[in-house]
Design a protein around this motif. Structure first.
Motif, PDB file in Angstrom:
ATOM      1  N   CYS A 162       0.835  -1.196   0.000  1.00 28.68           N
ATOM      2  CA  CYS A 162       0.000   0.000   0.000  1.00 28.68           C
ATOM      3  C   CYS A 162       0.871   1.248   0.000  1.00 28.68           C
ATOM      4  CB  CYS A 162      -0.909  -0.001   1.229  1.00 28.68           C
ATOM      5  SG  CYS A 162      -1.955  -1.477   1.345  1.00 28.68           S
ATOM      6  N   GLN A 163       0.288   2.355  -0.407  1.00 24.73           N
ATOM      7  CA  GLN A 163       1.020   3.614  -0.441  1.00 24.73           C
ATOM      8  C   GLN A 163       1.334   4.114   0.966  1.00 24.73           C
ATOM      9  OE1 GLN A 163      -1.825   5.830  -2.686  1.00 24.73           O
ATOM     10  NE2 GLN A 163      -1.148   4.995  -4.649  1.00 24.73           N
ATOM     11  N   ALA A 164       0.391   3.955   1.893  1.00 27.50           N
ATOM     12  CA  ALA A 164       0.582   4.485   3.241  1.00 27.50           C
ATOM     13  C   ALA A 164       0.983   3.415   4.259  1.00 27.50           C
ATOM     14  CB  ALA A 164      -0.692   5.184   3.716  1.00 27.50           C
ATOM     15  N   ALA A 165       0.391   2.237   4.167  1.00 28.16           N
ATOM     16  CA  ALA A 165       0.659   1.189   5.162  1.00 28.16           C
ATOM     17  C   ALA A 165       0.667  -0.168   4.478  1.00 28.16           C
ATOM     18  CB  ALA A 165      -0.411   1.206   6.253  1.00 28.16           C
ATOM     19  N   SER A 166       1.816  -0.825   4.436  1.00 29.03           N
ATOM     20  CA  SER A 166       1.930  -2.143   3.795  1.00 29.03           C
ATOM     21  C   SER A 166       2.021  -3.239   4.841  1.00 29.03           C
ATOM     22  CB  SER A 166       3.175  -2.190   2.903  1.00 29.03           C
ATOM     23  OG  SER A 166       3.025  -1.315   1.813  1.00 29.03           O
ATOM     24  N   TYR A 215      -6.286  -5.402   4.863  1.00 27.49           N
ATOM     25  CA  TYR A 215      -5.888  -4.133   5.472  1.00 27.49           C
ATOM     26  C   TYR A 215      -6.045  -4.210   7.000  1.00 27.49           C
ATOM     27  CZ  TYR A 215      -4.879   0.875   4.950  1.00 27.49           C
ATOM     28  OH  TYR A 215      -4.293   2.123   4.962  1.00 27.49           O
ATOM     29  N   THR A 256      -8.784   0.235  -2.679  1.00 27.33           N
ATOM     30  CA  THR A 256      -8.654   1.621  -2.236  1.00 27.33           C
ATOM     31  C   THR A 256      -9.390   1.729  -0.918  1.00 27.33           C
ATOM     32  OG1 THR A 256      -8.593   2.409  -4.513  1.00 27.33           O
ATOM     33  CG2 THR A 256      -9.096   4.033  -2.814  1.00 27.33           C
ATOM     34  N   SER A 280      -8.257   9.895   4.868  1.00 26.17           N
ATOM     35  CA  SER A 280      -6.928   9.579   4.368  1.00 26.17           C
ATOM     36  C   SER A 280      -7.068   8.417   3.386  1.00 26.17           C
ATOM     37  CB  SER A 280      -6.000   9.201   5.530  1.00 26.17           C
ATOM     38  OG  SER A 280      -4.753   8.804   5.028  1.00 26.17           O
ATOM     39  N   ARG A 281      -6.703   8.636   2.116  1.00 24.67           N
ATOM     40  CA  ARG A 281      -6.868   7.620   1.071  1.00 24.67           C
ATOM     41  C   ARG A 281      -5.577   6.817   0.924  1.00 24.67           C
ATOM     42  NH1 ARG A 281     -10.504   6.896  -2.918  1.00 24.67           N
ATOM     43  NH2 ARG A 281     -11.521   8.846  -2.405  1.00 24.67           N
ATOM     44  N   ASP A 282      -5.735   5.490   0.762  1.00 27.00           N
ATOM     45  CA  ASP A 282      -4.592   4.605   0.572  1.00 27.00           C
ATOM     46  C   ASP A 282      -4.936   3.619  -0.542  1.00 27.00           C
ATOM     47  OD1 ASP A 282      -2.128   3.446   0.933  1.00 27.00           O
ATOM     48  OD2 ASP A 282      -2.579   2.527   2.868  1.00 27.00           O
ATOM     49  N   CYS A 303      -3.806   0.075  -2.570  1.00 30.17           N
ATOM     50  CA  CYS A 303      -3.062  -1.150  -2.296  1.00 30.17           C
ATOM     51  C   CYS A 303      -3.109  -2.110  -3.480  1.00 30.17           C
ATOM     52  CB  CYS A 303      -3.639  -1.880  -1.080  1.00 30.17           C
ATOM     53  SG  CYS A 303      -3.714  -0.906   0.414  1.00 30.17           S
TER      54      CYS A 303
END
Length: 128
Positions: free
Chosen positions: A36-40, A62, A112, A118-120, A122
């Motif tokens: 993911c862009q914010a949290a993997s 997620y 998504t 806050s959008r993330d 994955c």
């Protein structure tokens, strides 16, 4: 001419044995990763349960404990935009899709999530 007709008929019989996935093919415990862009998550565990021939519930994506509803069509689960009730998130929304591989042991897709605005995005891969 008879020789070609026999080949065509045999080919059609072979293709008729290829079956699209149903909700039962997706059911079970899947392990994999979520980039993911914010949290993997390098190690993710997802559980999919059936809710009829074309409906599934998904948990674990997620790190979500709440149930996500998915619609099965062919080899794809579509997750229409929905709010998910989960004790770890507030105002949590998710959408995306997961596609099962030909061997029915791999799931790949894009999700998504929107968590408190806050959008993330994955990319996910899971294996049975």
């Amino acid at each position: 001419m008879k020789k070609y007709c026999a080949v065509i008929i045999l080919a059609l019989i072979g293709f008729s044995n290829i079956k699209a996935a149903g909700s039962a093919d997706f059911a079970g415990k899947w392990q994999g990763s979520e980039q993911c862009q914010a949290a993997s998550a390098a190690a993710a565990v997802v559980v999919i349960t059936t809710d009829g021939p074309n409906q599934v519930f998904i948990t674990g994506v997620y790190s979500i404990q709440g149930k996500i509803r998915g619609v099965v069509k062919g080899n794809t689960i579509t997750i229409h935009t929905q709010q998910v009730v989960d004790p770890n998130f507030k105002n949590f929304m998710i959408e995306g899709s997961l596609t099962i591989g030909k061997d029915h042991t791999t799931l790949v897709g894009n999700l998504t999530v929107l968590n408190n605005e806050s959008r993330d995005g994955c990319t996910v891969t899971y294996h049975k």
